[in-house]
Design a protein around this motif. Structure first.
Motif, short mmCIF file in Angstrom:
data_model
loop_
_atom_site.label_atom_id
_atom_site.label_comp_id
_atom_site.label_asym_id
_atom_site.label_seq_id
_atom_site.Cartn_x
_atom_site.Cartn_y
_atom_site.Cartn_z
N UNK A 60 30.15 -40.40 48.31
CA UNK A 60 29.39 -39.73 47.25
C UNK A 60 29.90 -40.36 45.95
N UNK A 61 29.17 -41.36 45.46
CA UNK A 61 29.59 -42.14 44.30
C UNK A 61 29.53 -41.32 43.02
N UNK A 62 30.42 -41.68 42.11
CA UNK A 62 30.34 -41.11 40.76
C UNK A 62 29.12 -41.70 40.08
N UNK A 63 28.46 -40.88 39.30
CA UNK A 63 27.28 -41.32 38.57
C UNK A 63 27.62 -41.45 37.09
N UNK A 64 26.88 -42.32 36.39
CA UNK A 64 27.06 -42.43 34.94
C UNK A 64 26.70 -41.13 34.25
N UNK A 65 25.73 -40.41 34.83
CA UNK A 65 25.28 -39.13 34.27
C UNK A 65 25.88 -37.99 35.07
N UNK A 66 27.20 -37.97 35.18
CA UNK A 66 27.90 -36.97 35.99
C UNK A 66 27.68 -35.57 35.43
N UNK A 67 27.22 -34.67 36.30
CA UNK A 67 27.00 -33.28 35.90
C UNK A 67 28.31 -32.51 35.99
N UNK A 68 28.39 -31.41 35.25
CA UNK A 68 29.57 -30.58 35.32
C UNK A 68 29.15 -29.14 35.59
N UNK A 69 29.42 -28.53 36.71
CA UNK A 69 30.17 -29.09 37.83
C UNK A 69 29.34 -30.14 38.57
N UNK A 70 30.02 -31.07 39.29
CA UNK A 70 29.29 -32.13 39.98
C UNK A 70 28.39 -31.58 41.07
N UNK A 71 27.23 -32.21 41.22
CA UNK A 71 26.26 -31.80 42.22
C UNK A 71 26.72 -32.31 43.59
N UNK A 72 26.69 -31.45 44.62
CA UNK A 72 27.12 -31.91 45.95
C UNK A 72 26.10 -32.84 46.59
N UNK A 73 26.60 -33.70 47.48
CA UNK A 73 25.74 -34.52 48.33
C UNK A 73 25.57 -33.74 49.63
N UNK A 74 24.34 -33.33 49.91
CA UNK A 74 24.06 -32.58 51.13
C UNK A 74 23.42 -33.51 52.14
N UNK A 75 24.04 -33.62 53.32
CA UNK A 75 23.52 -34.44 54.41
C UNK A 75 22.99 -33.48 55.46
N UNK A 76 21.68 -33.53 55.69
CA UNK A 76 21.02 -32.58 56.58
C UNK A 76 21.46 -32.68 58.03
N UNK A 77 20.97 -31.76 58.84
CA UNK A 77 21.34 -31.66 60.25
C UNK A 77 20.73 -32.80 61.08
N UNK A 78 21.37 -33.07 62.20
CA UNK A 78 20.88 -34.00 63.23
C UNK A 78 20.78 -35.45 62.77
N UNK A 87 26.74 -45.61 53.66
CA UNK A 87 25.85 -44.86 52.77
C UNK A 87 26.62 -44.59 51.49
N UNK A 88 26.08 -45.04 50.36
CA UNK A 88 26.66 -44.75 49.05
C UNK A 88 25.59 -44.02 48.26
N UNK A 89 25.88 -42.78 47.87
CA UNK A 89 24.84 -42.02 47.20
C UNK A 89 25.40 -41.10 46.14
N UNK A 90 24.81 -41.12 44.94
CA UNK A 90 25.13 -40.11 43.95
C UNK A 90 24.10 -38.98 43.98
N UNK A 91 23.07 -39.11 44.84
CA UNK A 91 21.98 -38.14 44.87
C UNK A 91 22.38 -36.91 45.66
N UNK A 92 21.63 -35.86 45.50
CA UNK A 92 22.00 -34.57 46.05
C UNK A 92 21.57 -34.27 47.46
N UNK A 93 20.72 -35.11 48.10
CA UNK A 93 20.22 -34.69 49.41
C UNK A 93 19.80 -35.88 50.27
N UNK A 94 20.25 -35.86 51.52
CA UNK A 94 19.78 -36.77 52.56
C UNK A 94 19.09 -35.86 53.57
N UNK A 95 17.91 -36.20 54.00
CA UNK A 95 17.13 -35.33 54.88
C UNK A 95 17.75 -35.13 56.25
N UNK A 96 16.95 -34.64 57.18
CA UNK A 96 17.40 -34.33 58.54
C UNK A 96 16.84 -35.35 59.52
#
Length: 190
Positions: A60-78, A87-96
Motif C-alpha cells: 500500500x504505497x504512500x501517495x503524494x496526496x496522503x489523507x489524514x487519517x490514511x485511507x486503508x487498502x481493502x482487498x476483497x474476498x476470494x 501489487x502496488x496501490x495507493x487506492x482504497x479498493x481491489x475487487x473480489x
C-alpha cells in the motif's frame, strides 16, 4: 512504521513472511511463506478466503496526496495472488474474485474491479481502471471480457489450511470474533 498485525481465526499465515505496518488478514485466507505485505501508505485489510502464494508482494504505497487519517487498502474476498506477482496501490479498493497470475505486476495508478484476471508476466503500469470481468493476457497486454465467472478456490483453501501446518510454522490468530453477549440471569424468574 508501527506494527499492528491482526490475524482472524481460520486464517493460515506462515511465520516465514514479511508483514509490515497495519495489516488485517481475514478468516480463511492463506498466506504462503516468502510473501511480503507492506502497509506504508495506510492500513491493508485483506478479506476472507484469499490465497497469497510464495514471493508475492502487496504494497500500500504512500501517495503524494496522503489523507489524514490514511485511507486503508481493502482487498476483497476470494482473490488469488499467484507466485511472484506484485501489487502496488495507493487506492482504497481491489475487487473480489480476481486472479493475479505468476509474475504479474499491477502499478500504482491501476484500479481493479471484480472477477478480473491479470495474465502471467503482464505488467500494468499505465493509469487505468479495469472494469469487472476483464482479462488481460499476452505480451501485447490484450484484453477482453471474461466468458465465465472465476471458479471458486474453496477446495484449494481447505486443502492448504490442512496441509500447511505440517510443513510450515504458522502465526497464531490474534483477533477473535466477538461473541454475542448473553442476557443476564439476574432477575430471571424461576
Amino acid at each position: 512504521m508501527a506494527q499492528n498485525i491482526k490475524i482472524l481465526p481460520g486464517a493460515t499465515v506462515c511465520e516465514d513472511c514479511t508483514l509490515e505496518g497495519d495489516i488485517t488478514i481475514g478468516g480463511g485466507t492463506v498466506v504462503h511463506p516468502r510473501v511480503t505485505i507492506i502497509a506504508e501508505g495506510g492500513p491493508i485489510i485483506i478479506a476472507e478466503y484469499c490465497i497469497i502464494e510464495e514471493y508475492s508482494t502487496i504494497i500500500h504505497k504512500k501517495s503524494d496526496k496522503q489523507e489524514n487519517p490514511p485511507k486503508p487498502l481493502f482487498i476483497g474476498a476470494h482473490n488469488v495472488f499467484e507466485v511472484g506477482c506484485k501489487l502496488e496501490s495507493p487506492f482504497g479498493h481491489i475487487g473480489e474474485s480476481n486472479v493475479f497470475e505468476c509474475k504479474s505486476y499491477v502499478g500504482v495508478d491501476v484500479k481493479i474491479g471484480s472477477g478480473c484476471v491479470i495474465g502471467a508476466a503482464c505488467q500494468l503500469t499505465v493509469p487505468q481502471s479495469l472494469p469487472d470481468n476483464t482479462v488481460i493476457w499476452g505480451s501485447e497486454h490484450h484484453n477482453r471480457e471474461a466468458l465465465e465467472k472465476q471458479p471458486s478456490q474453496l477446495l484449494q483453501l481447505d486443502f492448504l489450511s490442512k496441509v500447511m501446518p505440517n510443513y510450515h510454522r504458522l502465526r497464531k490468530p490474534n483477533l477473535h470474533k466477538r461473541q454475542p453477549s448473553r442476557p443476564s440471569q439476574e432477575g430471571a424468574k424461576v
